[in-house]
Design an enzyme around this catalytic site. Structure first.
Site: not given
Ligand code: 13P
Length: 250
Positions: A10, A12, A96, A98, A168, A174, A214
């Site tokens: 992903n 982002k 997601h 976010e 997740e 992150g 992460s």
């Molecule tokens: P990170 O791997 O940067 O923690 O992000 C995870 C994520 O949100 C994947 O969709």
């Protein structure tokens, strides 16, 4: 039942078209001889079409990071699943954290998007997970159960032939904080058991459940041993071709 591992990158809100194509070219070279694994990348909307052309005839699949629940119309700024199909996406991330955190997505809107994606034969990657406060209050399973109940409302057994769930935990995204293999397995098996109760065992055993939060080569190796982890949803580490490939090779 054998479930083919699936690794999704992903990306982002990262990458111009040029940067996306550079990364894709690196991945295509490095991933040439990999077998028995599905690899998917999710670039930002503006790069999807160029990515789709670059990935044509390759073994790497293409996902969008979001979509709207209507086909078309007066929804300024939104992108429909029809448009994603049109440019060659096969997967779409839905719900997601976010999106839930910054853009007001709810379990109900996630459910509408999942239904639309399925109707269009886009494979949903349905994301769910608890916050740190919810985990501390021991609400993890209640939260996941509710997200599953509403997110999967009105879905039928047939809808799960091509369907992916991604766990997740929000506190691990992150942050560099890793969920342990035990924590991940506990939730993944809970998800599978819940699906078995709501639908049936073959359906629950057939569905791929990914872990995200992460993920780096080191914990990818550990998670590989985990029974109910069928793949990974990788954020930051998927933006570097060598790290992403190392994770895939695990
Ligand atoms: P990170 O791997 O940067 O923690 O992000 C995870 C994520 O949100 C994947 O969709």
């Amino acid at each position: 039942m054998e479930r083919t591992p699936l690794i999704v990158g992903n990306w982002k809100m990262n990458g111009t078209i040029t940067q996306t194509l550079l990364l894709i070219n690196e991945l295509l070279q490095m991933a040439q001889n990999l077998k028995d694994i599905d690899i998917v990348v999710a670039p930002p909307f503006t790069s999807l079409y160029s990515a789709s052309i670059a990935l044509q005839d390759s073994a790497i699949g293409l996902a969008a990071q979001n979509m709207f629940w209507e086909h078309e119309g007066a929804y300024t700024g939104e992108i429909s699943g029809d448009f994603l199909k049109d440019i060659g996406c096969t997967y779409v991330l839905i719900g997601h954290s976010e999106r839930r955190q910054y853009f007001g997505e709810t379990d109900e809107s996630v459910n509408k998007k999942i239904q639309m994606a399925l109707g269009l034969e886009l494979i949903p990657i349905f994301c769910l997970g608890e916050t740190e406060a919810q985990r501390e209050k021991k609400q993890t399973f209640d939260v996941i159960q509710e997200q599953l109940k509403i997110g999967l409302k009105n879905l039928h057994m047939n809808d799960f032939k091509n369907f992916v769930i991604a766990y997740e935990p929000i506190w691990a995204i992150g942050t560099g904080k890793n969920a342990t293999s035990e924590q991940v397995e506990e939730v993944h098996s809970f998800i599978r058991n819940t699906l078995e109760k709501s639908f049936d065992a073959p359906m629950a055993n057939g569905i791929r459940i990914l872990y995200g939060g992460s993920v780096k080569p080191k914990n990818a190796r550990e998670l590989k041993q985990t029974k109910n982890v069928d793949g990974l949803l990788v954020g930051g580490a998927s933006l570097k071709a060598d790290q992403f490939i190392e994770i895939i090779k695990c």
